[in-house]
Scaffold this motif. Structure first.
Motif, PDB file in Angstrom:
ATOM      1  N   GLN A 102       0.829  -1.215   0.000  1.00 49.25           N
ATOM      2  CA  GLN A 102       0.000   0.000   0.000  1.00 49.25           C
ATOM      3  C   GLN A 102       0.859   1.259   0.000  1.00 49.25           C
ATOM      4  N   THR A 103       2.025   1.134  -0.612  1.00 42.70           N
ATOM      5  CA  THR A 103       2.866   2.297  -0.874  1.00 42.70           C
ATOM      6  C   THR A 103       2.988   2.441  -2.381  1.00 42.70           C
ATOM      7  N   GLN A 104       2.681   3.637  -2.872  1.00 38.77           N
ATOM      8  CA  GLN A 104       2.644   3.842  -4.320  1.00 38.77           C
ATOM      9  C   GLN A 104       3.282   5.189  -4.667  1.00 38.77           C
ATOM     10  N   ALA A 105       4.248   5.136  -5.592  1.00 39.91           N
ATOM     11  CA  ALA A 105       4.928   6.355  -6.040  1.00 39.91           C
ATOM     12  C   ALA A 105       4.814   6.480  -7.553  1.00 39.91           C
ATOM     13  N   LEU A 106       4.365   7.647  -8.007  1.00 38.48           N
ATOM     14  CA  LEU A 106       4.382   7.972  -9.431  1.00 38.48           C
ATOM     15  C   LEU A 106       5.591   8.880  -9.645  1.00 38.48           C
ATOM     16  N   VAL A 107       6.613   8.336 -10.317  1.00 37.73           N
ATOM     17  CA  VAL A 107       7.854   9.089 -10.501  1.00 37.73           C
ATOM     18  C   VAL A 107       7.969   9.496 -11.967  1.00 37.73           C
ATOM     19  N   VAL A 108       8.203  10.789 -12.192  1.00 39.66           N
ATOM     20  CA  VAL A 108       8.196  11.346 -13.545  1.00 39.66           C
ATOM     21  C   VAL A 108       9.545  12.000 -13.831  1.00 39.66           C
ATOM     22  N   ALA A 109      10.136  11.655 -14.982  1.00 42.26           N
ATOM     23  CA  ALA A 109      11.422  12.219 -15.396  1.00 42.26           C
ATOM     24  C   ALA A 109      11.206  13.269 -16.475  1.00 42.26           C
ATOM     25  N   THR A 110      11.892  14.403 -16.343  1.00 43.85           N
ATOM     26  CA  THR A 110      11.852  15.454 -17.348  1.00 43.85           C
ATOM     27  C   THR A 110      13.281  15.806 -17.733  1.00 43.85           C
ATOM     28  N   LEU A 111      13.548  15.900 -19.036  1.00 43.19           N
ATOM     29  CA  LEU A 111      14.880  16.210 -19.537  1.00 43.19           C
ATOM     30  C   LEU A 111      14.923  17.649 -20.023  1.00 43.19           C
ATOM     31  N   GLY A 112      15.992  18.348 -19.702  1.00 41.01           N
ATOM     32  CA  GLY A 112      16.107  19.737 -20.103  1.00 41.01           C
ATOM     33  C   GLY A 112      17.513  20.086 -20.552  1.00 41.01           C
ATOM     34  N   GLY A 113      17.701  21.378 -20.858  1.00 41.28           N
ATOM     35  CA  GLY A 113      19.010  21.881 -21.269  1.00 41.28           C
ATOM     36  C   GLY A 113      19.731  22.547 -20.112  1.00 41.28           C
ATOM     37  N   ASP A 114      20.910  23.091 -20.397  1.00 45.41           N
ATOM     38  CA  ASP A 114      21.749  23.658 -19.343  1.00 45.41           C
ATOM     39  C   ASP A 114      21.053  24.770 -18.568  1.00 45.41           C
ATOM     40  N   ASN A 115      20.182  25.509 -19.234  1.00 48.42           N
ATOM     41  CA  ASN A 115      19.492  26.613 -18.553  1.00 48.42           C
ATOM     42  C   ASN A 115      18.495  26.124 -17.505  1.00 48.42           C
ATOM     43  N   ASP A 116      18.193  24.826 -17.527  1.00 46.65           N
ATOM     44  CA  ASP A 116      17.233  24.266 -16.573  1.00 46.65           C
ATOM     45  C   ASP A 116      17.896  23.774 -15.289  1.00 46.65           C
ATOM     46  N   ALA A 117      19.213  23.867 -15.190  1.00 44.86           N
ATOM     47  CA  ALA A 117      19.916  23.381 -14.002  1.00 44.86           C
ATOM     48  C   ALA A 117      19.512  24.192 -12.774  1.00 44.86           C
ATOM     49  N   GLN A 118      19.499  23.529 -11.623  1.00 44.19           N
ATOM     50  CA  GLN A 118      19.190  24.190 -10.351  1.00 44.19           C
ATOM     51  C   GLN A 118      20.447  24.904  -9.849  1.00 44.19           C
ATOM     52  N   MET A 119      20.355  26.216  -9.730  1.00 38.93           N
ATOM     53  CA  MET A 119      21.486  27.003  -9.230  1.00 38.93           C
ATOM     54  C   MET A 119      21.349  27.168  -7.724  1.00 38.93           C
ATOM     55  N   SER A 120      22.435  26.976  -7.007  1.00 38.21           N
ATOM     56  CA  SER A 120      22.397  27.172  -5.558  1.00 38.21           C
ATOM     57  C   SER A 120      23.737  27.715  -5.087  1.00 38.21           C
ATOM     58  N   ASP A 121      23.668  28.582  -4.077  1.00 35.68           N
ATOM     59  CA  ASP A 121      24.870  29.165  -3.489  1.00 35.68           C
ATOM     60  C   ASP A 121      25.263  28.378  -2.259  1.00 35.68           C
ATOM     61  N   LEU A 122      26.518  27.955  -2.199  1.00 35.83           N
ATOM     62  CA  LEU A 122      27.054  27.290  -1.024  1.00 35.83           C
ATOM     63  C   LEU A 122      28.152  28.166  -0.437  1.00 35.83           C
ATOM     64  N   LEU A 123      28.167  28.275   0.883  1.00 33.99           N
ATOM     65  CA  LEU A 123      29.151  29.143   1.528  1.00 33.99           C
ATOM     66  C   LEU A 123      30.577  28.738   1.197  1.00 33.99           C
ATOM     67  N   THR A 124      30.820  27.436   1.053  1.00 38.18           N
ATOM     68  CA  THR A 124      32.183  26.955   0.840  1.00 38.18           C
ATOM     69  C   THR A 124      32.586  26.938  -0.630  1.00 38.18           C
ATOM     70  N   GLU A 125      31.702  27.410  -1.527  1.00 38.87           N
ATOM     71  CA  GLU A 125      32.015  27.485  -2.947  1.00 38.87           C
ATOM     72  C   GLU A 125      31.986  28.943  -3.398  1.00 38.87           C
ATOM     73  N   LYS A 126      32.971  29.339  -4.218  1.00 36.78           N
ATOM     74  CA  LYS A 126      33.034  30.729  -4.678  1.00 36.78           C
ATOM     75  C   LYS A 126      31.893  31.054  -5.633  1.00 36.78           C
ATOM     76  N   ASN A 127      31.627  30.135  -6.543  1.00 35.52           N
ATOM     77  CA  ASN A 127      30.612  30.369  -7.569  1.00 35.52           C
ATOM     78  C   ASN A 127      29.376  29.514  -7.308  1.00 35.52           C
ATOM     79  N   PRO A 128      28.226  29.928  -7.835  1.00 37.68           N
ATOM     80  CA  PRO A 128      27.018  29.106  -7.679  1.00 37.68           C
ATOM     81  C   PRO A 128      27.222  27.702  -8.243  1.00 37.68           C
ATOM     82  N   VAL A 129      26.629  26.722  -7.582  1.00 33.56           N
ATOM     83  CA  VAL A 129      26.740  25.330  -8.003  1.00 33.56           C
ATOM     84  C   VAL A 129      25.536  24.977  -8.874  1.00 33.56           C
ATOM     85  N   CYS A 130      25.783  24.338 -10.011  1.00 39.48           N
ATOM     86  CA  CYS A 130      24.708  23.919 -10.918  1.00 39.48           C
ATOM     87  C   CYS A 130      24.400  22.446 -10.681  1.00 39.48           C
ATOM     88  N   GLU A 131      23.181  22.154 -10.286  1.00 38.29           N
ATOM     89  CA  GLU A 131      22.764  20.766 -10.101  1.00 38.29           C
ATOM     90  C   GLU A 131      22.128  20.266 -11.393  1.00 38.29           C
TER      91      GLU A 131
END
Length: 702
Positions: free
Chosen positions: A354-383
């Motif tokens: 009785q556990t059910q997951a609907l998992v959906v994959a979406t493919l994108g280009g470089d502009n779709d990367a998740q940008m995040s700032d980490l204190l220990t990194e000089k530049n934003p990190v692209c996920e």
């Protein structure tokens, strides 16, 4: 007062009784150039409810790395995902320390005041919070110690620096007190050697060796902290809730309602079980004995839950039988459907019990990367690889509003990401986002996300290295007996002593998460649990392999990508003044274009492969034309007369014609409309000058 401790490969400096003196406990901790402040504050009045009212906040100050927050609001606002996950780890590590009956609203706050690029802020912050809690008037038995273990050149490394961790094949974060492990987070780190992708799964035996290595370091650290700070602890005069169980009600339930309670337990869905228990409680409430003795409904409900827990655990320990009738090693029935969403790039509906997951994959280009700032990194990190986990109330039969993801959702999504990420080649051309919609939950929806996510990647055409499956394990200890449970449901998670999630391939573990409620766990028991999990994982992987063979990839809707390289100095020519040229290309051919100025890499993506090909040719011709113009600029442009004839060689064939060398390195364009037979590079052809415009020569056949 300052305390310097050289322990576990680090020099740690603690200042106590210096700052935040009105807090119940506070410490300023420094490691290299990193400084964190950890404080503990509590209210004087206990809550009436039966729970531990603890909140943990981890806050990274932008000034700690010499930065000003981005965006319109130039101050720290809501916590980022990394801060939330760090707070969750601190909470999971410290919560087991609080004594039974402690019910004072308590807040632990860790603030990063100065960041060092080489210092592990997660480990440092946990240890600072542990010391602040130990110094407070909250009576905990000993301070927690956290360590991180890496594996470099097949050798375990204790507390590697951030740069060392980038070369590690393992990231293992463990917290414990003395010889008891309380919290484990592990992930395998993939890497490349000679352009070959390696997943670096960890075998069960190597996992045990790594945990033993971590356990020894935790014992040293916890003992050293206790030795240094024991004399500075505040005196505790706190009172605790004394929970007196009503034995009379408990005995009544056992004598008169045991059969009904067993039936209620066997109602597998959480919502159905809760409803059934509520009915029994109300039935007891109106009995003559309950009215006569003035039993309160809340006391009846508590007695029912006590009996339920005893019943579940006794059945497991004594009969090797679980509430839903399964054996200890049995995995619930699994159903798998792939690409059930016609217009999604890839999808998988993974159902286990009785556990059910609907998992959906979406493919994108470089502009779709998740940008995040980490204190220990000089530049934003692209996920480039993201996993989002959603847990709506209806999945457990609750009518609760849909809100922004909380700590649990972020934690489960992060666990699934850590499990799946090693299976995706780091050179994958796409940005990948997996979204897990939990449609039904009765135990281990995060592991259903892992299984469904691995197949959703396959269904989207991603050439993942190996399939990854996950399973949640449980543990029940009673006196000298214990039982290890495979694929636990919600009831067993709630009433058990351990929650142990293991994910990996046939060849080893890619991610592991463990929270232990009872304190230490023997190495032999841990070994049994790991190998029992491996057996279940292989069973699930066999089913997933069969399902993957039936995947029909919907090529028509998947984005296509064309990657080629040009001279990096020519990238500005593609961009054009103010981005005009690249915008025109994108609009004309309906594509996305990502440029790497350093490598000279051009990445074109879109749905229509023909338009992608045409846009590539357009860019190459543009650069060719620019080069020709630059050559002309360097020397005087030779003069051409209208009607002047040449015999020239074909230099380049393009979609709209051919370029023919005329004289002095100058080419002219013979358009397709003028060509009568197929021309290829190297062919000689007689042409005449038809038109000269803006330095460009148009030709016609003679």
């Amino acid at each position: 007062m300052r305390h310097e401790i050289n322990i576990n490969n680090h020099l740690e400096i603690f200042d106590t009784d210096k700052v935040a003196k009105q807090a119940a406990g506070a410490v300023l901790m420094q490691e290299k150039n990193a400084v964190v402040l950890a404080t503990v504050a509590r209210e004087e009045k206990m809550v009436e409810e039966d729970f531990l009212p603890l909140t943990v906040q981890y806050i990274e100050k932008a000034y700690a790395a010499g930065k000003i927050p981005g965006g319109y609001v130039k101050r720290e606002t809501k916590p980022g995902d990394n801060e939330t996950l760090s707070a969750r780890i601190i909470d999971r590590s410290l919560r087991p320390l609080f004594p039974k009956g402690y019910a004072y609203p308590t807040q632990i706050v860790v603030m990063v005041l100065s960041a060092d690029p080489e210092v592990d802020l997660q480990v440092m912050s946990l240890n600072a919070a542990s010391i602040a809690l130990y110094l407070s008037d909250i009576p905990i038995k000993a301070p927690v110690c956290g360590v991180r273990i890496g594996r470099i050149n097949n050798e375990f490394v204790l507390n590697p620096s951030n740069s060392e961790l980038k070369n590690s094949s393992l990231d293992l974060y463990v917290a414990g007190v003395k010889d008891e492990l309380l919290m484990i987070e592990m992930r395998a780190l993939s890497n490349k050697q000679n352009h070959i992708h390696f997943m670096n799964e960890l075998s069960e035996d190597d996992t045990l060796k790594a945990l033993e290595f971590a356990g020894n370091a935790i014992l040293r650290g916890s003992n050293e902290y206790e030795k240094v700070f024991a004399a500075y602890r505040k005196t505790s005069n706190l009172e605790f809730k004394i929970e007196l169980d009503n034995e009379e009600i408990i005995n009544h339930v056992k004598n008169s309602y045991l059969t009904k309670l067993k039936i209620a337990i066997n109602q597998m869905a959480k919502s159905e079980r809760a409803s059934e228990l509520s009915k029994i409680a109300k039935e007891i409430e109106i009995e003559p004995i309950a009215i006569e003795k003035e039993w309160k409904l809340e006391d009846i409900e508590k007695a029912l839950h006590i009996c339920k827990r005893e019943l579940v655990r006794a059945q497991i320990i004594n009969e090797a039988k679980r509430a839903d009738g399964r054996g200890l090693k049995d995995v619930r029935k699994i159903d798998i459907e792939t690409n059930i969403l016609p217009n999604a790039h890839g999808s998988c509906l993974f159902t286990r019990g009785q556990t059910q997951a609907l998992v959906v994959a979406t493919l994108g280009g470089d502009n779709d990367a998740q940008m995040s700032d980490l204190l220990t990194e000089k530049n934003p990190v692209c996920e480039k690889f993201m996993v989002n986990y959603n847990f709506p109330g209806f999945s457990v039969g609750e009518a609760s509003p849909i809100k922004a993801p909380g700590r649990r959702e972020l934690g489960h999504g992060n666990l699934a990401k850590r499990a799946l990420h090693p299976s995706v080649d780091s050179d994958c051309a796409y940005i990948i986002r997996l979204v897990s919609e939990i449609l039904e939950s009765n135990g281990s929806s995060s592991m259903a996300t892992v299984c469904g996510g691995s197949l959703a990647l396959k269904a989207a055409g991603i050439k993942s290295e190996k399939l990854i499956a996950g399973v949640a394990m449980g543990l029940v200890f009673e006196d000298e007996k214990y039982a290890i449970l495979t694929d636990i449901m919600g009831l067993e998670d709630h009433d058990g002593d351990m929650d142990f999630k293991v994910a990996g391939s046939y060849d080893g573990i890619t991610a592991l998460q463990m929270d232990i409620k009872l304190g230490g766990i023997e190495q032999q028991v841990l070994k049994e649990a790991l190998y029992q999990a491996k057996e279940a994982r292989e069973y699930i992987l066999n089913l997933m392999e069969q399902a993957s063979k039936n995947i029909i990839i919907n090529e028509a809707i998947l984005p296509k990508i064309e990657i080629f390289n040009v001279d990096p100095n020519k990238i500005p020519d593609i961009i054009g003044q103010g981005g005009k040229t690249i915008k025109e290309i994108i609009e004309k051919f309906e594509v996305n274009i990502d440029l790497d100025r350093e490598k000279g890499e051009v990445k074109i993506s879109g749905i229509n492969s023909e338009l992608i090909h045409q846009s590539k040719e357009y860019i190459l011709n543009l650069l060719h034309s620019k080069s020709s113009n630059k050559k002309r600029d360097k020397k005087e442009m030779p003069k051409f007369e209208l009607g002047e004839e040449f015999i020239g060689k074909v230099q380049k064939v393009v979609d709209f014609g051919v370029f023919i060398e005329l004289k002095d390195g100058i080419d002219g364009l013979l358009h397709n409309s003028k060509i009568k037979e197929k021309l290829e590079v190297g062919h000689e052809v007689k042409v005449k000058v038809l038109e000269i415009k803006n330095g460009k020569v148009s030709l016609d056949l003679v």
